[in-house]
Write an enzyme that holds these catalytic residues in place. Structure first.
Site, mmCIF file in Angstrom:
data_model
loop_
_atom_site.group_PDB
_atom_site.id
_atom_site.type_symbol
_atom_site.label_atom_id
_atom_site.label_comp_id
_atom_site.label_asym_id
_atom_site.label_seq_id
_atom_site.Cartn_x
_atom_site.Cartn_y
_atom_site.Cartn_z
ATOM 1 N N PHE A 26 0.901 -1.079 -0.013
ATOM 2 C CA PHE A 26 -0.248 -0.183 -0.014
ATOM 3 C C PHE A 26 0.808 1.215 -0.026
ATOM 4 O O PHE A 26 0.344 2.239 -0.422
ATOM 5 C CB PHE A 26 -0.892 -0.164 1.294
ATOM 6 C CG PHE A 26 -0.466 0.315 2.569
ATOM 7 C CD1 PHE A 26 -0.078 1.544 2.897
ATOM 8 C CD2 PHE A 26 0.385 -0.460 3.516
ATOM 9 C CE1 PHE A 26 0.475 1.951 3.995
ATOM 10 C CE2 PHE A 26 0.730 -0.373 4.598
ATOM 11 C CZ PHE A 26 1.069 1.116 4.790
ATOM 12 N N LYS A 27 2.153 1.232 0.410
ATOM 13 C CA LYS A 27 3.025 2.313 0.575
ATOM 14 C C LYS A 27 3.058 2.974 -0.853
ATOM 15 O O LYS A 27 3.727 4.070 -0.871
ATOM 16 C CB LYS A 27 4.201 1.975 1.369
ATOM 17 C CG LYS A 27 3.947 1.599 2.536
ATOM 18 C CD LYS A 27 5.203 1.618 3.393
ATOM 19 C CE LYS A 27 5.202 1.177 4.995
ATOM 20 N NZ LYS A 27 4.556 -0.143 5.393
ATOM 21 N N ASP A 28 2.875 2.146 -1.796
ATOM 22 C CA ASP A 28 3.273 2.940 -3.072
ATOM 23 C C ASP A 28 2.436 4.209 -3.341
ATOM 24 O O ASP A 28 2.771 5.070 -3.956
ATOM 25 C CB ASP A 28 2.677 1.945 -4.272
ATOM 26 C CG ASP A 28 3.793 0.803 -4.659
ATOM 27 O OD1 ASP A 28 4.907 1.089 -4.356
ATOM 28 O OD2 ASP A 28 3.363 -0.338 -4.887
ATOM 29 N N ALA B 121 4.061 6.967 -1.364
ATOM 30 C CA ALA B 121 5.462 7.223 -1.943
ATOM 31 C C ALA B 121 5.359 8.111 -3.359
ATOM 32 O O ALA B 121 6.030 8.750 -3.393
ATOM 33 C CB ALA B 121 6.222 5.961 -1.850
#
Ligand SMILES: *Cc1c(COP(=O)(O)O)cnc(C)c1O
Length: 430
Positions: free
Chosen positions: A106-108, A111
């Site tokens: 999910f950090k995409d 970021a």
């Protein structure tokens, strides 16, 4: 929109400055000065809107005028170039898959959004910015991928040697260009401590412009509110009382969901699902906040002993313990329970979860047991092949690697070994 420091001892600042600085000068986390709810009609007609329209309408107030509307639209289009599907397991439980981005976590979302903001702010700036980030696993890859090739930005990633999965390690050590990976002889907390120390080191910050890309940075944290709304959009015509179970480490993700709720998204409750790093589970039980050092688990991206975003959560509920408990429950699970959950999800629903999603599932299941008329969406925060050996051992099956991961595994790891702060400092100064 301006931001204030939660320590209240630094001046308020613009979105742009908050992004570039990461943390306020008094070491406080930034928080938006106001949160203006969107009209009820917006949430009633969500199913008529595209994801990018929803994202634009909900984040606009936090980022204009520093990001002009046309720039913001482009950044959102670019950031959200993948899907956020929901898989329904039964009448009470669904999975929100957040792993369809380039590094399959999910950090995409945060970021990519942050990298594009910084790229825009830095366009006419001759000074290089160094993004310094500690990772327990997924942050490194998502940040490296998001910032790859962004002009004027160098990325330095610290990760604990031997404590991230093979796929995670490849994702952060094989890109080259403006990305450098530092392999630290130590734990995630050691990495985090070194990063914090660097931000406090005037000798360093006088020479180079440092910023963070952890969820303390508002440009990484706030866009995470998007997919709570995308999920709601897919479910609200079918289920009325929706709650979210969020596998939590640094508590940025669940905190972003709470901002969506503040904007008017009718979420009934949040569940923060923890592994044995369970300071918040214990806090909600006892009222005493007692951070520990991190314990390694099979859901390593949540191995955080002292979650930095919890202070924002307390702030959202005005430091009122009762109000917080009305909105947030928390449960904690062992690795053994997590493995059994992987098996149960596979056998019962023919679904392959990853260890973090499995913790989220357990939290959701526990909550539903007490609240059987609610529908819980738990977040699948990473693709199961990122933790392939754990998943394969638990399920006694072989997983196929997606083609992008297969290609990645053949690339050569490039990392510098460091042991202490002195090593980090001399690397940054040279
Ligand atoms: C980072 C991460 C988490 C924890 O998210 P927080 O925002 O730090 O609470 C959970 N699962 C995965 C796979 C992650 O990468």
């Amino acid at each position: 929109m301006n931001y204030y420091s939660l320590n209240k001892k630094a001046p308020n600042t613009s979105f742009k400055n908050a992004v570039i600085k990461g943390l306020a000068s008094d070491k406080g986390l930034y928080f938006p000065e106001t949160i203006t709810p969107l009209p009820k009609s917006f949430f009633d007609t969500l199913d008529e809107l595209s994801n990018t329209e929803i994202a634009f309408q909900t984040i606009k107030q936090f980022v204009v005028p520093d990001l002009p509307e046309t720039i913001l639209k482009n950044i959102i289009e670019d950031t959200l170039s993948f899907n956020f599907p929901i898989v329904k397991l039964n009448n009470n439980l669904s999975v929100l898959e957040l792993f369809h981005g380039p590094t399959m976590a999910f950090k995409d979302v945060g970021a990519r959004f942050m990298a594009r903001c910084l790229g825009y702010f830095n366009k006419h700036n001759d000074q290089q910015v160094t993004v310094l980030v500690a990772t327990s696993g997924d942050t490194g890859g998502a940040v490296a991928n998001g910032f790859l090739g962004v002009k004027g930005v160098n990325v330095v990633i610290l990760y604990p040697k031997g404590k991230v999965s093979k796929v995670q390690e490849k994702q952060l050590t094989t890109l080259g260009q403006n990305i450098t990976a530092l392999e630290v002889n130590g734990t995630f907390d050691d990495c985090q401590d070194m990063v914090k120390r660097a931000f406090l080191d005037n000798e360093l910050t006088n020479k180079i412009q440092l910023t963070s890309a952890n969820s303390i940075n508002v440009a990484r944290w706030l866009p995470q509110l998007f997919y709570f709304i995308f999920a709601y959009k897919q479910m609200y015509k079918i289920h009325k009382d929706i709650v979210f179970s969020v596998p939590s480490g640094n508590f940025g993700n669940v905190c972003a969901g709470m901002i969506a709720q503040q904007l008017g998204l009718p979420i009934k409750h949040f569940i923060a699902a923890n592994n044995k790093n369970n300071v918040v589970t214990r806090y909600l039980k006892t009222g005493n906040y007692e951070p520990n050092s991190a314990i390694p688990t099979i859901s390593n991206a949540m191995d955080v002993g002292n979650p930095s975003n919890f202070i924002r959560i307390k702030h959202i509920y005005k430091n009122n313990f009762k109000q917080l408990k009305e909105n947030l429950s928390s449960y904690s699970y062992t690795d053994e329970e997590t493995k059994l959950a992987l098996i149960e999800i596979f056998n019962k629903y023919n679904y392959i979860a990853d260890p973090h999603g499995a913790v989220g599932y357990l939290g959701g299941k526990a909550f539903i047991k007490q609240n059987p008329y609610m529908h819980c969406i738990f977040l699948e925060t990473a693709h199961p092949t990122k933790f392939i050996s754990t998943v394969e051992n638990a399920l006694k099956i072989k997983l196929n690697l997606p083609s992008n991961i297969e290609a990645l595994m053949t690339k050569k790891k490039e990392a510098l070994n460091i042991s202490n702060y002195k090593d980090l400092k001399s690397f940054l100064l040279n």
